[in-house]
Design a protein around this motif. Structure first.
Motif, PDB file in Angstrom:
ATOM      1  N   CYS A 180     -18.310  52.996  18.330  1.00 20.33           N
ATOM      2  CA  CYS A 180     -19.512  52.587  19.059  1.00 20.33           C
ATOM      3  C   CYS A 180     -20.434  51.704  18.221  1.00 20.33           C
ATOM      4  N   GLY A 181     -20.076  51.480  16.963  1.00 18.85           N
ATOM      5  CA  GLY A 181     -20.846  50.577  16.123  1.00 18.85           C
ATOM      6  C   GLY A 181     -22.216  51.082  15.735  1.00 18.85           C
ATOM      7  N   VAL A 182     -22.349  52.408  15.533  1.00 19.10           N
ATOM      8  CA  VAL A 182     -23.667  52.986  15.234  1.00 19.10           C
ATOM      9  C   VAL A 182     -23.646  53.803  13.939  1.00 19.10           C
ATOM     10  N   VAL A 183     -22.794  53.411  13.003  1.00 18.98           N
ATOM     11  CA  VAL A 183     -22.640  54.170  11.767  1.00 18.98           C
ATOM     12  C   VAL A 183     -23.969  54.311  11.029  1.00 18.98           C
ATOM     13  N   SER A 184     -24.749  53.256  10.959  1.00 17.34           N
ATOM     14  CA  SER A 184     -26.009  53.283  10.208  1.00 17.34           C
ATOM     15  C   SER A 184     -27.076  54.142  10.881  1.00 17.34           C
TER      16      SER A 184
END
Length: 284
Positions: A180-184
């Motif tokens: 989902c591209g929300v690692v940070s």
């Protein structure tokens, strides 16, 4: 030329019914001798020894049954996560499909229920269909992370995921966060939700930042104590006066669903098929 066969070709080979019955009534001499020998051996064994042998057999059967269960669990645990039908509904990660661990160890909130709950919560927050910028979400009993990831996709600034199974956290939750591209924006705590709440209440500094704006409590119904969860949330520093708390439960647990959590009151109580959701928030 081969013209096939007829029953007459087998006369003398196939016994008639009466002959088969007579043969069946005549015991094999070797079998009879073995039976007599076995009976003789059993009669020679003292009763207390025979009883001990029977008990040993019962214990051995129990050990074998337990070993089968452990092998089955190990096989399930080692099975790879699979891409299922779950997906993120709205926002920056809409349409992304999530992987789930094999077996029935996790019970993610159904997509239909998740969509309805987020629409309701966003409406309460005055930001439908998204969530207020800068808001923080706590996803207890995260599992696949479907709830917390939906929150991040809809605009939450950060989410803390609490998942006690390290394998689920590594093989499913972490993969879904990356997908989902929300690692940070994601922080994963591999621990029991109850322990996380206890440490927060005891003032341990591992909880970064202020209290959460949204908290989702979606446990496996039969594996937790709702009374304990309510007690731990009551007066928790993780809740402020405008927090919104979502509690998923089954109908049979209705009697333990409380009207308040700290300063928050139960302002919604919805049924979605066999799933029930209580929503707590400020009354004004």
């Amino acid at each position: 030329m081969d013209t096939g066969w007829s029953i007459q070709d087998f006369e003398g080979i196939v016994q008639q019914p009466s002959e088969r019955q007579e043969a069946a009534q005549e015991p094999d001499e070797d079998t009879a001798e073995l039976g007599m020998a076995a009976n003789s051996i059993l009669q020679s064994i003292p009763p207390h020894v025979l009883k001990a042998l029977e008990q040993q057999q019962v214990e051995a059967n129990a050990v074998n049954a337990e070993s089968k269960v452990k092998r089955k669990k190990k096989k399930t645990a080692n099975a790879p996560a699979t891409v299922g039908s779950m997906r993120i509904i709205t926002g920056s990660a809409a349409g992304r499909r999530l992987v789930s661990p094999p077996g029935e160890g996790t019970r993610p909130m159904m997509e239909k229920v998740r969509g309805a709950v987020f629409s309701m919560v966003a409406s309460m927050a005055g930001s439908q269909p998204l969530l207020p910028p800068g808001s923080r979400w706590l996803d207890l009993f995260a599992g696949t992370g479907a709830v917390g990831l939906e929150a991040l996709s809809r605009g939450c600034q950060e989410c803390h995921f609490i998942e006690m199974d390290p394998a689920v956290a590594r093989d499913s939750l972490a993969r879904n966060i990356a997908e989902c591209g929300v690692v940070s924006q994601a922080t994963v705590h591999a621990m029991r939700a109850e322990e996380y709440l206890k440490q927060a209440r005891n003032g341990n500094g591992f909880v970064s930042g202020k209290a959460f704006d949204f908290i989702s409590v979606c446990p496996p119904y039969e594996k937790v104590s709702y009374e304990e969860l309510y007690d731990l949330l009551e007066g928790s520093p993780l809740i402020h006066y405008e927090s919104i708390v979502i509690v998923e439960y089954a109908k049979r647990l209705s009697d333990v669903i409380r009207d308040t959590i700290g300063p928050l009151h139960k302002i919604r109580n919805k049924r979605y098929g066999r799933t029930y959701v209580a929503v707590y928030g400020p009354t004004d």
